[in-house]
Design a protein around this motif. Structure first.
Motif, mmCIF file in Angstrom:
data_model
loop_
_atom_site.group_PDB
_atom_site.id
_atom_site.type_symbol
_atom_site.label_atom_id
_atom_site.label_comp_id
_atom_site.label_asym_id
_atom_site.label_seq_id
_atom_site.Cartn_x
_atom_site.Cartn_y
_atom_site.Cartn_z
ATOM 1 N N MET A 109 0.837 -1.174 0.000
ATOM 2 C CA MET A 109 0.000 0.000 0.000
ATOM 3 C C MET A 109 0.885 1.243 0.000
ATOM 4 S SD MET A 109 -2.846 1.102 2.831
ATOM 5 C CE MET A 109 -4.344 0.892 1.915
ATOM 6 N N ASN A 110 0.538 2.195 -0.838
ATOM 7 C CA ASN A 110 1.265 3.453 -0.886
ATOM 8 C C ASN A 110 0.856 4.336 0.289
ATOM 9 O OD1 ASN A 110 2.544 2.811 -3.300
ATOM 10 N ND2 ASN A 110 0.837 3.579 -4.510
ATOM 11 N N ALA A 111 1.776 5.175 0.728
ATOM 12 C CA ALA A 111 1.475 6.107 1.820
ATOM 13 C C ALA A 111 0.437 7.119 1.352
ATOM 14 C CB ALA A 111 2.748 6.802 2.270
ATOM 15 N N PHE A 112 -0.420 7.546 2.269
ATOM 16 C CA PHE A 112 -1.460 8.518 1.954
ATOM 17 C C PHE A 112 -1.523 9.573 3.053
ATOM 18 C CE2 PHE A 112 -3.350 4.857 4.057
ATOM 19 C CZ PHE A 112 -4.096 5.433 5.083
ATOM 20 N N ASP A 113 -2.102 10.729 2.697
ATOM 21 C CA ASP A 113 -2.159 11.875 3.601
ATOM 22 C C ASP A 113 -3.354 11.782 4.546
ATOM 23 O OD1 ASP A 113 0.059 13.060 2.416
ATOM 24 O OD2 ASP A 113 -1.165 14.058 0.903
ATOM 25 N N VAL A 114 -3.105 12.169 5.807
ATOM 26 C CA VAL A 114 -4.146 12.216 6.836
ATOM 27 C C VAL A 114 -3.965 13.508 7.626
ATOM 28 C CG1 VAL A 114 -5.039 11.098 8.916
ATOM 29 C CG2 VAL A 114 -4.226 9.693 7.030
ATOM 30 N N TRP A 115 -5.072 14.189 7.886
ATOM 31 C CA TRP A 115 -5.080 15.405 8.695
ATOM 32 C C TRP A 115 -6.005 15.189 9.878
ATOM 33 C CZ3 TRP A 115 -5.904 15.110 3.479
ATOM 34 C CH2 TRP A 115 -4.957 15.698 2.648
ATOM 35 N N VAL A 116 -5.645 15.722 11.045
ATOM 36 C CA VAL A 116 -6.482 15.633 12.238
ATOM 37 C C VAL A 116 -6.762 17.049 12.725
ATOM 38 C CG1 VAL A 116 -6.633 14.800 14.612
ATOM 39 C CG2 VAL A 116 -5.497 13.406 12.891
ATOM 40 N N ARG A 117 -8.032 17.323 12.984
ATOM 41 C CA ARG A 117 -8.424 18.648 13.470
ATOM 42 C C ARG A 117 -9.294 18.478 14.709
ATOM 43 N NH1 ARG A 117 -12.623 22.628 10.548
ATOM 44 N NH2 ARG A 117 -12.652 24.198 12.151
ATOM 45 N N PRO A 118 -8.882 19.033 15.846
ATOM 46 C CA PRO A 118 -9.703 18.932 17.055
ATOM 47 C C PRO A 118 -10.984 19.752 16.919
ATOM 48 C CG PRO A 118 -7.722 20.229 17.480
ATOM 49 C CD PRO A 118 -7.640 19.759 16.078
ATOM 50 N N LEU A 119 -12.092 19.190 17.408
ATOM 51 C CA LEU A 119 -13.396 19.863 17.355
ATOM 52 C C LEU A 119 -14.089 19.786 18.716
ATOM 53 C CD1 LEU A 119 -14.762 18.357 14.016
ATOM 54 C CD2 LEU A 119 -13.824 20.634 14.342
ATOM 55 N N GLY A 120 -13.412 20.130 19.757
ATOM 56 C CA GLY A 120 -14.008 20.041 21.085
ATOM 57 C C GLY A 120 -13.936 18.621 21.614
ATOM 58 N N LYS A 121 -15.055 17.899 21.590
ATOM 59 C CA LYS A 121 -15.105 16.545 22.137
ATOM 60 C C LYS A 121 -14.841 15.472 21.088
ATOM 61 C CE LYS A 121 -18.016 17.722 25.985
ATOM 62 N NZ LYS A 121 -19.164 17.369 26.797
ATOM 63 N N SER A 122 -14.456 15.870 19.904
ATOM 64 C CA SER A 122 -14.120 14.913 18.852
ATOM 65 C C SER A 122 -12.989 15.485 18.001
ATOM 66 C CB SER A 122 -15.342 14.606 17.976
ATOM 67 O OG SER A 122 -15.738 15.754 17.267
ATOM 68 N N CYS A 123 -12.474 14.643 17.118
ATOM 69 C CA CYS A 123 -11.464 15.056 16.148
ATOM 70 C C CYS A 123 -11.967 14.694 14.764
ATOM 71 C CB CYS A 123 -10.140 14.334 16.392
ATOM 72 S SG CYS A 123 -9.295 14.859 17.883
ATOM 73 N N ARG A 124 -11.871 15.638 13.847
ATOM 74 C CA ARG A 124 -12.206 15.346 12.458
ATOM 75 C C ARG A 124 -10.944 14.818 11.782
ATOM 76 N NH1 ARG A 124 -14.990 19.802 10.099
ATOM 77 N NH2 ARG A 124 -16.809 18.739 10.902
ATOM 78 N N VAL A 125 -11.079 13.681 11.137
ATOM 79 C CA VAL A 125 -9.968 13.054 10.428
ATOM 80 C C VAL A 125 -10.283 13.138 8.942
ATOM 81 C CG1 VAL A 125 -8.635 10.939 10.115
ATOM 82 C CG2 VAL A 125 -9.565 11.498 12.373
ATOM 83 N N ARG A 126 -9.365 13.724 8.175
ATOM 84 C CA ARG A 126 -9.495 13.811 6.718
ATOM 85 C C ARG A 126 -8.475 12.875 6.108
ATOM 86 N NH1 ARG A 126 -9.440 19.740 4.429
ATOM 87 N NH2 ARG A 126 -9.539 18.410 2.619
ATOM 88 N N VAL A 127 -8.903 12.114 5.128
ATOM 89 C CA VAL A 127 -8.043 11.099 4.510
ATOM 90 C C VAL A 127 -8.134 11.239 3.003
ATOM 91 C CG1 VAL A 127 -7.598 8.622 4.338
ATOM 92 C CG2 VAL A 127 -8.563 9.544 6.439
ATOM 93 N N SER A 128 -6.988 11.146 2.335
ATOM 94 C CA SER A 128 -7.007 11.162 0.874
ATOM 95 C C SER A 128 -7.371 9.764 0.386
ATOM 96 C CB SER A 128 -5.662 11.615 0.308
ATOM 97 O OG SER A 128 -4.631 10.743 0.712
ATOM 98 N N GLY A 129 -8.549 9.651 -0.207
ATOM 99 C CA GLY A 129 -8.996 8.388 -0.787
ATOM 100 C C GLY A 129 -9.957 7.615 0.100
ATOM 101 N N THR A 130 -11.089 7.222 -0.475
ATOM 102 C CA THR A 130 -12.101 6.469 0.260
ATOM 103 C C THR A 130 -11.582 5.112 0.694
ATOM 104 O OG1 THR A 130 -13.824 7.588 -1.006
ATOM 105 C CG2 THR A 130 -14.455 5.588 0.156
ATOM 106 N N THR A 131 -10.872 4.440 -0.179
ATOM 107 C CA THR A 131 -10.315 3.134 0.169
ATOM 108 C C THR A 131 -9.334 3.272 1.326
ATOM 109 O OG1 THR A 131 -10.557 2.412 -2.115
ATOM 110 C CG2 THR A 131 -9.068 1.131 -0.726
ATOM 111 N N ASN A 132 -8.522 4.318 1.298
ATOM 112 C CA ASN A 132 -7.584 4.576 2.392
ATOM 113 C C ASN A 132 -8.333 4.848 3.696
ATOM 114 O OD1 ASN A 132 -5.434 4.356 0.592
ATOM 115 N ND2 ASN A 132 -5.404 6.531 0.186
ATOM 116 N N ALA A 133 -9.422 5.611 3.613
ATOM 117 C CA ALA A 133 -10.205 5.932 4.810
ATOM 118 C C ALA A 133 -10.808 4.674 5.415
ATOM 119 C CB ALA A 133 -11.296 6.940 4.466
ATOM 120 N N GLU A 134 -11.335 3.799 4.588
ATOM 121 C CA GLU A 134 -11.909 2.546 5.089
ATOM 122 C C GLU A 134 -10.835 1.692 5.751
ATOM 123 O OE1 GLU A 134 -13.756 0.969 1.607
ATOM 124 O OE2 GLU A 134 -15.424 2.388 1.709
ATOM 125 N N TRP A 135 -9.664 1.616 5.123
ATOM 126 C CA TRP A 135 -8.548 0.857 5.702
ATOM 127 C C TRP A 135 -8.145 1.460 7.042
ATOM 128 C CZ3 TRP A 135 -3.656 2.292 7.133
ATOM 129 C CH2 TRP A 135 -2.751 1.262 7.409
#
Length: 85
Positions: free
Chosen positions: A1-27
């Motif tokens: 698997m190739n490396a992919f980008d992930v970003w984490v942003r705090p939102l109070g009581k949760s963190c939003r995680v952004r992932v490049s690619g749906t398949t990568n996000a599911e993995w």
């Protein structure tokens, strides 16, 4: 698997995680479920105009966010980014 980008942003009581690619996000959700006990993350949402998928992970304490970021950084497949490019 190739490396992919992930970003984490705090939102109070949760963190939003952004992932490049749906398949990568599911993995990633599967891996986080195994290593970080993430079983109640919000479903993945895709942006129509891009190949970016987002989901939210409960992070009630700053310590939780630190654990999430460390778990992500320890995965060789993940390139943890500070902010979207």
């Amino acid at each position: 698997m190739n490396a992919f980008d992930v970003w984490v942003r705090p939102l109070g009581k949760s963190c939003r995680v952004r992932v490049s690619g749906t398949t990568n996000a599911e993995w990633l959700l599967k891996r986080l479920g195994e290593s970080f006990a993430v079983d109640n993350a919000d479903p993945c949402r895709e942006k129509q105009e891009s190949d970016i998928c987002t989901f939210e992970v409960p992070c009630k304490l700053p310590r939780s966010r630190n654990r999430l970021e460390k778990a992500l950084a320890s995965m060789p497949e993940v390139r943890l980014r500070m902010r979207p490019e």
